[in-house]
Scaffold this motif. Structure first.
Motif, PDB file in Angstrom:
ATOM      1  N   VAL A 158       0.840  -1.204   0.000  1.00 54.96           N
ATOM      2  CA  VAL A 158       0.000   0.000   0.000  1.00 54.96           C
ATOM      3  C   VAL A 158       0.872   1.250   0.000  1.00 54.96           C
ATOM      4  O   VAL A 158       0.547   2.249  -0.656  1.00 54.96           O
ATOM      5  CB  VAL A 158      -0.953  -0.010   1.210  1.00 54.96           C
ATOM      6  N   GLY A 159       1.997   1.193   0.724  1.00 55.82           N
ATOM      7  CA  GLY A 159       2.917   2.328   0.702  1.00 55.82           C
ATOM      8  C   GLY A 159       3.459   2.596  -0.689  1.00 55.82           C
ATOM      9  O   GLY A 159       3.623   3.747  -1.101  1.00 55.82           O
ATOM     10  N   GLY A 160       3.732   1.516  -1.439  1.00 57.85           N
ATOM     11  CA  GLY A 160       4.189   1.693  -2.820  1.00 57.85           C
ATOM     12  C   GLY A 160       3.125   2.342  -3.687  1.00 57.85           C
ATOM     13  O   GLY A 160       3.418   3.230  -4.490  1.00 57.85           O
ATOM     14  N   ILE A 161       1.872   1.919  -3.527  1.00 58.70           N
ATOM     15  CA  ILE A 161       0.782   2.534  -4.286  1.00 58.70           C
ATOM     16  C   ILE A 161       0.613   3.992  -3.886  1.00 58.70           C
ATOM     17  O   ILE A 161       0.364   4.864  -4.731  1.00 58.70           O
ATOM     18  CB  ILE A 161      -0.519   1.746  -4.070  1.00 58.70           C
ATOM     19  N   THR A 162       0.765   4.257  -2.595  1.00 60.63           N
ATOM     20  CA  THR A 162       0.669   5.635  -2.113  1.00 60.63           C
ATOM     21  C   THR A 162       1.714   6.518  -2.789  1.00 60.63           C
ATOM     22  O   THR A 162       1.422   7.651  -3.201  1.00 60.63           O
ATOM     23  CB  THR A 162       0.854   5.671  -0.581  1.00 60.63           C
ATOM     24  N   ARG A 163       2.910   5.990  -2.921  1.00 62.54           N
ATOM     25  CA  ARG A 163       3.969   6.745  -3.589  1.00 62.54           C
ATOM     26  C   ARG A 163       3.665   6.907  -5.086  1.00 62.54           C
ATOM     27  O   ARG A 163       3.812   7.997  -5.649  1.00 62.54           O
ATOM     28  CB  ARG A 163       5.306   6.026  -3.389  1.00 62.54           C
ATOM     29  N   LEU A 164       3.236   5.836  -5.723  1.00 62.10           N
ATOM     30  CA  LEU A 164       2.994   5.867  -7.164  1.00 62.10           C
ATOM     31  C   LEU A 164       1.854   6.807  -7.534  1.00 62.10           C
ATOM     32  O   LEU A 164       1.847   7.390  -8.623  1.00 62.10           O
ATOM     33  CB  LEU A 164       2.694   4.456  -7.672  1.00 62.10           C
ATOM     34  N   THR A 165       0.877   6.960  -6.647  1.00 59.31           N
ATOM     35  CA  THR A 165      -0.252   7.851  -6.910  1.00 59.31           C
ATOM     36  C   THR A 165      -0.004   9.259  -6.375  1.00 59.31           C
ATOM     37  O   THR A 165      -0.912  10.099  -6.418  1.00 59.31           O
ATOM     38  CB  THR A 165      -1.538   7.288  -6.278  1.00 59.31           C
ATOM     39  N   GLU A 166       1.220   9.504  -5.892  1.00 55.64           N
ATOM     40  CA  GLU A 166       1.590  10.815  -5.339  1.00 55.64           C
ATOM     41  C   GLU A 166       0.618  11.246  -4.242  1.00 55.64           C
ATOM     42  O   GLU A 166       0.157  12.387  -4.198  1.00 55.64           O
ATOM     43  CB  GLU A 166       1.619  11.870  -6.454  1.00 55.64           C
ATOM     44  N   SER A 167       0.297  10.301  -3.350  1.00 54.83           N
ATOM     45  CA  SER A 167      -0.699  10.562  -2.317  1.00 54.83           C
ATOM     46  C   SER A 167      -0.107  10.874  -0.944  1.00 54.83           C
ATOM     47  O   SER A 167      -0.841  11.217  -0.011  1.00 54.83           O
ATOM     48  CB  SER A 167      -1.628   9.341  -2.180  1.00 54.83           C
ATOM     49  N   GLY A 168       1.209  10.720  -0.801  1.00 58.74           N
ATOM     50  CA  GLY A 168       1.815  10.741   0.517  1.00 58.74           C
ATOM     51  C   GLY A 168       1.730  12.043   1.272  1.00 58.74           C
ATOM     52  O   GLY A 168       1.876  12.059   2.500  1.00 58.74           O
ATOM     53  N   LEU A 169       1.489  13.163   0.577  1.00 64.06           N
ATOM     54  CA  LEU A 169       1.431  14.465   1.252  1.00 64.06           C
ATOM     55  C   LEU A 169      -0.002  14.966   1.427  1.00 64.06           C
ATOM     56  O   LEU A 169      -0.209  16.116   1.812  1.00 64.06           O
ATOM     57  CB  LEU A 169       2.249  15.498   0.461  1.00 64.06           C
ATOM     58  N   SER A 170      -0.967  14.097   1.163  1.00 67.24           N
ATOM     59  CA  SER A 170      -2.365  14.548   1.193  1.00 67.24           C
ATOM     60  C   SER A 170      -2.865  14.823   2.612  1.00 67.24           C
ATOM     61  O   SER A 170      -3.782  15.621   2.786  1.00 67.24           O
ATOM     62  CB  SER A 170      -3.259  13.501   0.526  1.00 67.24           C
ATOM     63  N   ILE A 171      -2.285  14.178   3.608  1.00 69.53           N
ATOM     64  CA  ILE A 171      -2.675  14.407   5.008  1.00 69.53           C
ATOM     65  C   ILE A 171      -1.530  15.154   5.680  1.00 69.53           C
ATOM     66  O   ILE A 171      -0.433  14.620   5.841  1.00 69.53           O
ATOM     67  CB  ILE A 171      -2.965  13.084   5.735  1.00 69.53           C
ATOM     68  N   THR A 172      -1.781  16.378   6.050  1.00 60.65           N
ATOM     69  CA  THR A 172      -0.699  17.265   6.501  1.00 60.65           C
ATOM     70  C   THR A 172      -0.533  17.304   8.017  1.00 60.65           C
ATOM     71  O   THR A 172       0.280  18.070   8.523  1.00 60.65           O
ATOM     72  CB  THR A 172      -0.961  18.695   5.993  1.00 60.65           C
ATOM     73  N   GLU A 173      -1.318  16.503   8.736  1.00 64.50           N
ATOM     74  CA  GLU A 173      -1.215  16.475  10.192  1.00 64.50           C
ATOM     75  C   GLU A 173      -0.991  15.040  10.650  1.00 64.50           C
ATOM     76  O   GLU A 173      -1.399  14.090   9.977  1.00 64.50           O
ATOM     77  CB  GLU A 173      -2.491  17.027  10.837  1.00 64.50           C
ATOM     78  N   TRP A 174      -0.356  14.904  11.798  1.00 70.52           N
ATOM     79  CA  TRP A 174      -0.136  13.576  12.360  1.00 70.52           C
ATOM     80  C   TRP A 174      -0.886  13.484  13.678  1.00 70.52           C
ATOM     81  O   TRP A 174      -0.468  14.024  14.693  1.00 70.52           O
ATOM     82  CB  TRP A 174       1.353  13.320  12.573  1.00 70.52           C
ATOM     83  N   ASN A 175      -2.015  12.808  13.623  1.00 69.36           N
ATOM     84  CA  ASN A 175      -2.835  12.579  14.812  1.00 69.36           C
ATOM     85  C   ASN A 175      -2.973  11.070  14.995  1.00 69.36           C
ATOM     86  O   ASN A 175      -3.863  10.447  14.407  1.00 69.36           O
ATOM     87  CB  ASN A 175      -4.212  13.224  14.648  1.00 69.36           C
ATOM     88  N   PRO A 176      -2.074  10.458  15.782  1.00 70.28           N
ATOM     89  CA  PRO A 176      -2.032   8.989  15.869  1.00 70.28           C
ATOM     90  C   PRO A 176      -3.357   8.348  16.263  1.00 70.28           C
ATOM     91  O   PRO A 176      -3.649   7.235  15.829  1.00 70.28           O
ATOM     92  CB  PRO A 176      -0.954   8.733  16.927  1.00 70.28           C
ATOM     93  N   VAL A 177      -4.171   9.029  17.087  1.00 69.08           N
ATOM     94  CA  VAL A 177      -5.432   8.428  17.533  1.00 69.08           C
ATOM     95  C   VAL A 177      -6.611   8.947  16.718  1.00 69.08           C
ATOM     96  O   VAL A 177      -7.288   8.192  16.014  1.00 69.08           O
ATOM     97  CB  VAL A 177      -5.646   8.702  19.037  1.00 69.08           C
TER      98      VAL A 177
END
Length: 351
Positions: A38-57
């Motif tokens: 899934v991480g590879g697909i995320t990279r290939l679709t240029e999706s990795g920067l779509s969520i700009t906040e890190w809220n673990p919960v």
């Protein structure tokens, strides 16, 4: 030696349960494998920067209303990637939801892996079912998983301010740590399965031949991660030549050899193509050593690298088709698991 351990069904509190723990670790390894894909697909679709906040919960719940979606989209609009690439291309909210889905799924899998590891670990600890010497290994694996989440956010941060993409160095660290975790999970599970078979609480060792193969494979995995991070797969869609040349035109040597080796997409693509054959030679030699010891990992290694070569060529010739590229990354992770299996078997044979 006949196993001195009781059958898992007969286990009570205080009785080690190595088989149950081994099966659990292999299940977690499968989840990490899925996350790599899934991480590879995320990279290939240029999706990795779509969520700009890190809220673990709270971040486990995606936007549910139009207002929440618009808020997330507005945050993304502040990134260089949107301002310089997707904004001018006319990205709308529907297109944003597509890239959000892949990044959210990738992060959700990370959360699920954390739960799938932490809860059984606590249960086995409470039941005193962890064999002697394995407690620290399991805690170490848990900490590695936690550090992977932190490293993932550290990677995303590199693309939120001054860049339109994440750092390929941080991307490679994120991927390689995930693959190392897969290997560590598989190795520990195999040690536990051997404990079930023999009753001897001993561990396989990483021998020089295995270390050499792992180092050669590591270089290829690193180059592959840099190809992904620099979008270097797009510089040529022909094989075996790159744009009708063995050594491609376009390599920028102006900043020195070191910079070209770590930043130039043409050179890194070229190196990833041809270092693959060094990996193949090393794996063939290693598999021949394994064959009289245990044919199963030898067969698995041959099958994985053979398929990986074919998928690599297909990925290039289809112009980085997402399906082909994702399969290429998936089989790469499978190859890591197969080599780990072989190295474990070889470690026992050399005792």
């Amino acid at each position: 030696m006949e196993s001195v351990l009781p059958h898992p069904a007969a286990a009570t509190d205080g009785t080690p349960r190595p088989l149950a723990i081994a099966n659990w670790l292999l299940f977690v390894a499968a989840l990490v494998f899925l996350m790599v894909v899934v991480g590879g697909i995320t990279r290939l679709t240029e999706s990795g920067l779509s969520i700009t906040e890190w809220n673990p919960v709270s971040g486990a719940i995606p936007p549910l209303t139009h207002e929440q979606w618009q808020h997330a989209f507005d945050l993304y609009k502040q990134t260089p990637e949107y301002r310089e690439i997707n904004g001018p291309a006319g990205m709308d909210l529907a297109s944003y939801k597509f890239i959000f889905f892949w990044e959210w799924t990738h992060r959700l899998l990370g959360r699920l892996i954390g739960v799938a590891f932490a809860l059984p670990l606590a249960w086995f600890a409470i039941k005193r079912a962890i064999p002697q010497g394995y407690g620290w290994r399991l805690v170490g694996l848990f900490l590695l998983g936690g550090s992977q989440g932190v490293l993932g956010w550290y990677m995303v941060m590199s693309g939120l301010v001054d860049r339109t993409d994440v750092s390929h160095f941080r991307l490679s660290a994120h991927l390689l740590l995930a693959l190392f975790i897969v290997a560590a999970l598989v190795w520990t599970a195999l040690d536990l399965r051997r404990l079930v078979r023999t009753g001897a609480n001993e561990h396989s060792r990483l021998r020089p031949a295995s270390t050499g193969v792992a180092a050669i494979l590591f270089v290829q995995l690193l180059l592959g991660a840099w190809v992904a991070g620099l979008n270097a797969g797009y510089v040529s869609n022909t094989w075996p030549l790159m744009n009708d040349r063995l050594v491609p035109d376009g390599i920028d040597w102006s900043r020195g050899v070191g910079f070209a080796l770590t930043h130039d997409p043409f050179l890194i693509h070229f190196l990833h193509r041809w270092w693959a054959w060094v990996v193949v030679a090393a794996l063939v030699i290693f598999s021949r050593k394994l064959k009289p010891i245990d044919r199963r990992p030898s067969i698995a290694i041959h099958a994985a690298f053979g398929l990986q070569i074919l998928l690599g060529i297909a990925t290039v010739e289809t112009g980085m088709n997402i399906f082909m590229a994702a399969l290429h990354q998936a089989v790469g992770a499978s190859l890591v698991a197969a080599v780990t299996w072989g190295a474990h078997a070889y470690g026992w044979s050399s005792r």
